[in-house]
Design an enzyme around this catalytic site. Structure first.
Site, mmCIF file in Angstrom:
data_model
loop_
_atom_site.group_PDB
_atom_site.id
_atom_site.type_symbol
_atom_site.label_atom_id
_atom_site.label_comp_id
_atom_site.label_asym_id
_atom_site.label_seq_id
_atom_site.Cartn_x
_atom_site.Cartn_y
_atom_site.Cartn_z
ATOM 1 N N ALA A 49 0.832 -1.213 0.000
ATOM 2 C CA ALA A 49 0.000 0.000 0.000
ATOM 3 C C ALA A 49 0.858 1.251 0.000
ATOM 4 C CB ALA A 49 -0.948 -0.010 1.199
ATOM 5 N N ALA A 52 2.537 2.789 -5.502
ATOM 6 C CA ALA A 52 2.110 1.897 -6.587
ATOM 7 C C ALA A 52 0.889 1.083 -6.181
ATOM 8 C CB ALA A 52 3.262 0.979 -6.990
ATOM 9 N N LYS A 72 1.530 -4.971 5.134
ATOM 10 C CA LYS A 72 2.070 -5.273 6.463
ATOM 11 C C LYS A 72 2.231 -4.006 7.304
ATOM 12 C CE LYS A 72 7.021 -5.410 5.168
ATOM 13 N NZ LYS A 72 8.220 -6.268 5.113
ATOM 14 N N SER A 78 4.087 3.366 4.582
ATOM 15 C CA SER A 78 4.844 2.730 3.507
ATOM 16 C C SER A 78 6.035 3.603 3.118
ATOM 17 C CB SER A 78 3.942 2.507 2.291
ATOM 18 O OG SER A 78 2.855 1.673 2.641
ATOM 19 N N GLY A 85 12.837 14.318 -3.026
ATOM 20 C CA GLY A 85 13.167 15.300 -4.064
ATOM 21 C C GLY A 85 12.034 15.734 -4.948
ATOM 22 N N PHE A 153 17.400 18.563 -11.310
ATOM 23 C CA PHE A 153 17.724 17.273 -10.713
ATOM 24 C C PHE A 153 18.764 16.572 -11.568
ATOM 25 C CE2 PHE A 153 15.968 14.017 -7.678
ATOM 26 C CZ PHE A 153 15.778 14.901 -6.617
ATOM 27 N N ALA A 201 2.018 -10.783 3.681
ATOM 28 C CA ALA A 201 1.889 -11.667 2.515
ATOM 29 C C ALA A 201 3.046 -12.658 2.504
ATOM 30 C CB ALA A 201 1.874 -10.843 1.239
ATOM 31 N N GLN A 275 21.414 0.810 -6.542
ATOM 32 C CA GLN A 275 21.833 2.215 -6.555
ATOM 33 C C GLN A 275 22.316 2.674 -5.185
ATOM 34 O OE1 GLN A 275 19.064 5.900 -7.147
ATOM 35 N NE2 GLN A 275 20.178 5.587 -9.054
ATOM 36 N N HIS A 277 22.931 6.011 -3.246
ATOM 37 C CA HIS A 277 22.663 7.457 -3.300
ATOM 38 C C HIS A 277 23.901 8.187 -2.796
ATOM 39 C CE1 HIS A 277 20.812 11.349 -2.714
ATOM 40 N NE2 HIS A 277 19.710 10.905 -3.300
ATOM 41 N N LEU A 287 18.596 9.623 4.304
ATOM 42 C CA LEU A 287 18.694 10.258 2.991
ATOM 43 C C LEU A 287 18.766 11.778 3.095
ATOM 44 C CD1 LEU A 287 18.485 10.078 -0.132
ATOM 45 C CD2 LEU A 287 16.012 10.162 0.155
ATOM 46 N N GLU A 290 18.698 14.625 -3.350
ATOM 47 C CA GLU A 290 19.403 15.220 -4.486
ATOM 48 C C GLU A 290 18.898 16.637 -4.748
ATOM 49 O OE1 GLU A 290 19.689 13.828 -9.110
ATOM 50 O OE2 GLU A 290 20.023 12.319 -7.563
ATOM 51 N N ARG A 321 23.479 9.522 -10.490
ATOM 52 C CA ARG A 321 23.827 9.104 -9.126
ATOM 53 C C ARG A 321 24.993 8.121 -9.092
ATOM 54 N NH1 ARG A 321 17.726 8.519 -6.516
ATOM 55 N NH2 ARG A 321 17.426 10.756 -6.178
ATOM 56 N N HIS A 388 20.290 2.773 -1.786
ATOM 57 C CA HIS A 388 19.078 3.578 -1.869
ATOM 58 C C HIS A 388 17.957 2.936 -2.672
ATOM 59 C CE1 HIS A 388 16.642 7.177 -1.950
ATOM 60 N NE2 HIS A 388 16.720 7.283 -3.268
ATOM 61 N N ARG A 432 18.958 4.299 -12.031
ATOM 62 C CA ARG A 432 17.754 5.141 -12.035
ATOM 63 C C ARG A 432 18.110 6.603 -11.900
ATOM 64 N NH1 ARG A 432 14.778 7.602 -8.234
ATOM 65 N NH2 ARG A 432 15.570 6.468 -6.404
ATOM 66 N N SER A 437 11.495 7.615 -9.694
ATOM 67 C CA SER A 437 10.868 6.515 -8.952
ATOM 68 C C SER A 437 9.428 6.851 -8.559
ATOM 69 C CB SER A 437 11.689 6.154 -7.717
ATOM 70 O OG SER A 437 11.857 7.262 -6.878
#
Length: 646
Positions: A49, A52, A72, A78, A85, A153, A201, A275, A277, A287, A290, A321, A388, A432, A437
C-alpha cells in the site's frame, strides 16, 4: 501441524469487519500447531500500500472490481513516504521542455539497459500523471505565477543533452513522497477497497497451468492465516535495501514480493544493479535529497574542492547518481575524505539563501540537525554513498504484466502484475535517475489497473484454487516458528548485511564477489540449519515476522551477488574494477561503419534473469535482450547507444 479451513468469507463489507472475522475464527489458540485458514475471494488483490499499490488498488475499485489491498504496514507508513526530491515530468513550467527529452535522459541514465518501449510510455504519461495528482489535491510547491514548481535534478537535460540543465522535477518542498502517499491514500478512501492492514503476505498461489490465482497471508494481529483467491494479483511490495548494512530504506524494505515470485518458480531481473545514493548522512544512513544539489548545494572534499567539476565537467554535482557515488568513493580512497578518519565528504548548503533553505529544503535542515548535529546555514553535512534503490526486480512489460523468459521468448504470467520498486519494467536499466521513482510507481500502478480493466470485467469467474493451495506456506511457517538452532534472526541478518556491504559495494571486483557468493551460500544454508526463534506464539510475533522477512532478504541478496559476480563488465551502478568498461554488442567509442554486432552470448547489454530454488539456494542465470524499440518510432525515435558522459 495441520491445516484447517474454518471460514469462507467472500462478502466483506469493510476492512474492520475482516479483522473482526479473523479474530473470531482464530479463537485464543496461540502455541498450537493447528493453523486455521480463512478463505477470501476477490476480483483482484494488491499486495502493498505504497504509491504503486494504492494507485493500483483504487484504480481497480474505481472500475468496479472487488479489490483487496494486503499491507504489512498502515498505508501512510509505507516507504513512499520517505521520498524527498520530487517527481519528474516535462511540464515546461521553468523553461521549454519536451517529454521526448525526458525519455532520452532516462535511456542515457539507464546506460542503455532500459527497455525503450516502457521508457517511452513512462515519459509520455508523466505530465498527465502529475496533473492527475494535482487534481487529487497534492499540494505542489508553486512558482510566483502559481504554476507547479520544478527544480533541477541529476542528469536531466534539455534538447537531448545539448541544451543544458533541465528543471523537470515537480516538488512539494523536500517532502514530496510524504505528500504523494497521503494524497493517494486520501483518494483511495473514496472507493470501497477492502484493506487488510498489518497482514503479512507470505506466498503467491499458482495453479498447475502456471497462472497466479491468489495469495497466502498471515494476520500479524492474531496469527490467523488467510487464503486470498482472485483472478488478478498485483505486487507492489517495494525494494530490498535492507540486504545492506547501511541503507536509506526503511526496515520494512525486505524484498517480500521478489521472494514470493522466486518461491513461485518465476524469475527476477537485473538484481545486481543496486543504486548507492551519493548523500546518505554519515553514520546514520538517512537520505539527504538530491534536491539539495538541485537547489545549488555542492559536494566538497577535505581540501575544500568542488571535486565533481573534475569527474563531470558539464553536469558537475548534478551528474547521474552512479557517477557521483563513484566520484565520492574515489575521493575518499585517495585520501581526500573529510573528518578525523577521512571517510566521508561534505555537502555544503550554507551558501544558499536562508529563505531557500526554509521553503525548499525544510525537512533536510531538520534531518541534518537531528542525525548529524549540523546547522546547515553554518556547517556542511557529512555524507557518504548509501544503498538507496533496486533497479532490478520482477520482470514486467510496459503494461505491468509479469513476464517469464525461459525459452528465449517473453511469456506473460497469467493473473500476475507488478509495479514500483518490486518490479523491473525496465525503465531504470542499470541506473535510475532521481525523481523517476515516484513517477514509476504512479504510472505503472495505474497501468496495472488499466490493463486488468482492458482484459477482464468485474465479477468474472475466479479460477479455482489448487487442492493443496497454501500447504507449502504453512509448512514453512511452522518450521520457522519452531526453529531450534543457535543463531538469532538479528545476528544472521547482520552477517548478511555486512557481507553485502563489503562484497557488493560501490566498486566491485572478481575475488571480492566470489568471496561474497561463497559467504552468502554459507549464510543461506545456516538460515535453514541453525536459525533460532525465541517466541513460539502467533499473536503479533515480531520474532517470527522478522524471520520470514530475513528469508525474503536472503533470497534477494543471494541472487544479487551471484548475478553481480556473473556480469563481467561495468554498466551503470554495477562498477567492476577488473572489468572497468561497458561491453556492448558494438564498440560505440569507435566509428560504427564496418562493425558487426556481436551475438548476445558475447556481450553484456542484456538483462540478467535469475531463478532460484528457495529450498537449496541454487541459482540459475539466463539472459534476455534489451528492448531498443519505442512504442511508436514516428512519435518518439529510439535512442541508439553511445558512450555515456556528463
Amino acid at each position: 501441524m495441520f491445516l484447517t479451513r474454518v471460514l469462507n468469507h467472500t462478502k466483506a463489507a469493510s476492512s474492520r469487519a475482516l479483522h473482526m472475522s479473523a479474530r473470531a475464527a482464530a479463537g485464543a489458540e496461540q502455541v498450537s500447531r493447528s493453523y486455521p485458514i480463512i478463505d477470501h475471494e476477490f476480483d483482484a488483490v494488491v499486495v502493498g500500500a505504497g504509491g504503486a499499490g494504492l494507485r493500483a488498488a483504487f484504480g481497480l475499485t474505481e472500475q468496479g472490481f472487488k479489490t483487496a489491498c494486503i499491507t504489512k504496514l498502515f498505508p501512510t507508513r509505507s516507504h513512499t513516504v520517505a521520498a524527498q526530491g520530487g517527481i519528474n515530468a516535462a511540464l515546461g513550467n521553468m523553461e521549454d521542455d519536451d517529454w521526448r527529452w525526458h525519455m532520452y535522459d532516462t535511456v542515457k541514465g539507464s546506460d542503455w539497459l532500459g527497455d525503450q518501449d516502457a521508457i517511452h510510455y513512462m515519459a509520455k504519461e508523466a505530465p498527465h500523471t502529475v496533473y492527475e495528482l494535482e487534481n487529487y489535491g497534492m499540494p505542489f510547491s508553486r512558482t510566483e505565477e502559481g504554476r507547479i514548481y520544478q527544480r533541477a535534478f541529476g542528469a536531466q537535460s534539455l534538447d537531448y543533452g545539448r541544451g543544458g540543465q533541465a528543471h523537470r522535477c515537480c516538488a512539494v518542498a523536500d517532502r514530496t513522497g510524504h505528500s504523494l502517499l497521503h494524497t493517494l491514500y486520501g483518494q483511495s478512501l473514496r472507493y470501497d477497497t477492502a484493506y487488510f492492514i498489518e497482514y503479512f503476505a507470505m506466498d503467491l498461489i499458482m495453479d498447475d497451468e502456471g497462472q497466479c490465482v491468489g495469495v497466502m497471508a498471515m494476520c500479524m494481529e492474531d496469527g490467523t492465516l488467510h487464503r486470498f483467491n482472485c483472478k488478478n494479483t498485483v505486487l507492489a511490495t517495494g525494494g530490498f535495501g535492507r540486504c545492506y548494512f547501511s541503507a536509506t530504506s526503511a526496515h520494512a524494505c525486505t524484498g517480500d514480493g521478489n521472494a514470493m515470485v522466486t518461491r513461485a518458480g518465476l524469475q527476477n531481473e537485473d538484481l545486481e544493479f543496486v543504486q548507492f545514493h551519493p548523500t546518505g548522512i554519515y553514520g546514520a544512513g538517512c537520505l539527504i535529497t538530491e534536491g539539495c544539489r538541485g537547489e545549488g548545494g555542492i559536494l566538497l572534499n577535505s581540501e575544500g574542492e568542488r571535486y565533481m567539476e573534475r569527474y563531470a565537467p558539464t553536469a558537475k554535482d548534478l551528474a547521474s547518481r552512479d557517477v557521483v557515488s563513484r566520484s565520492s568513493t574515489i575521493e575518499i580512497r585517495e585520501g581526500r575524505g573529510c573528518g578525523p578518519d577521512k571517510d566521508h565528504v561534505y555537502l555544503q548548503l550554507s551558501h544558499l539563501p536562508a529563505d531557500v533553505l526554509a521553503t525548499r529544503l525544510p525537512g533536510i535542515s531538520e534531518t541534518a540537525a537531528i542525525f548529524a548535529g549540523v546547522d546547515v546555514t553554518k556547517e556542511p553535512i557529512p555524507v557518504l554513498p548509501t544503498v538507496h534503490y533496486n533497479m532490478g526486480g520482477v520482470p514486467t512489460n510496459f503494461r505491468g504484466q509479469v513476464i517469464r523468459n525461459t525459452t528465449g521468448k517473453d511469456e506473460i504470467v497469467p493473473g500476475l502484475y507488478a509495479a514500483g520498486e518490486v518490479a523491473c519494467a525496465s525503465v531504470h536499466g542499470a541506473n535510475r535517475l532521481g525523481a523517476n521513482s515516484l513517477l514509476d510507481i504512479v504510472v505503472f500502478g495505474r497501468a496495472c489497473a488499466n490493463t486488468i480493466g482492458e482484459l477482464d470485467k468485474p465479477g468474472d469467474k475466479v479460477p479455482a484454487l489448487p487442492s493443496n493451495a497454501g500447504e507449502e506456506s504453512v509448512a514453512r511457517l511452522d518450521a520457522t516458528r519452531y526453529a531450534e538452532g543457535t543463531t538469532s534472526v538479528a545476528d544472521l541478518r547482520l552477517e548478511m548485511q555486512k557481507t553485502m556491504q563489503s562484497n557488493a559495494a560501490v566498486f566491485r571486483d572478481g575475488p571480492t564477489l566470489v568471496e561474497g557468493v561463497e559467504k552468502m551460500s554459507d549464510l543461506y544454508a545456516k538460515m535453514g540449519d541453525d536459525l533460532k526463534l525465541y517466541d513460539r506464539g502467533l499473536v503479533f510475533n515480531t520474532d517470527l515476522i522478522e524471520a520470514l522477512e530475513l528469508q525474503n532478504l536472503m533470497i534477494c541478496a543471494t541472487q544479487t551477488i551471484v548475478s553481480a559476480e556473473a556480469r563481467k563488465e561495468s554498466r551503470g551502478a554495477h562498477a567492476r574494477e577488473d572489468f572497468p568498461d561497458r561491453m556492448d554488442e558494438m564498440d560505440y567509442a569507435a566509428p560504427l561503419e564496418g562493425q558487426v554486432a556481436k551475438p548476445i552470448e558475447e556481450h553484456w547489454r542484456k538483462h540478467t534473469m535469475s531463478a532460484m530454488d528457495a529450498t537449496t539456494g541454487n541459482i540459475e542465470l539466463s539472459y534476455r535482450p534489451v528492448i531498443d524499440s519505442t512504442l511508436d518510432d514516428k512519435e518518439c525515435a529510439s535512442v541508439p547507444p553511445k558512450i555515456r558522459s556528463y
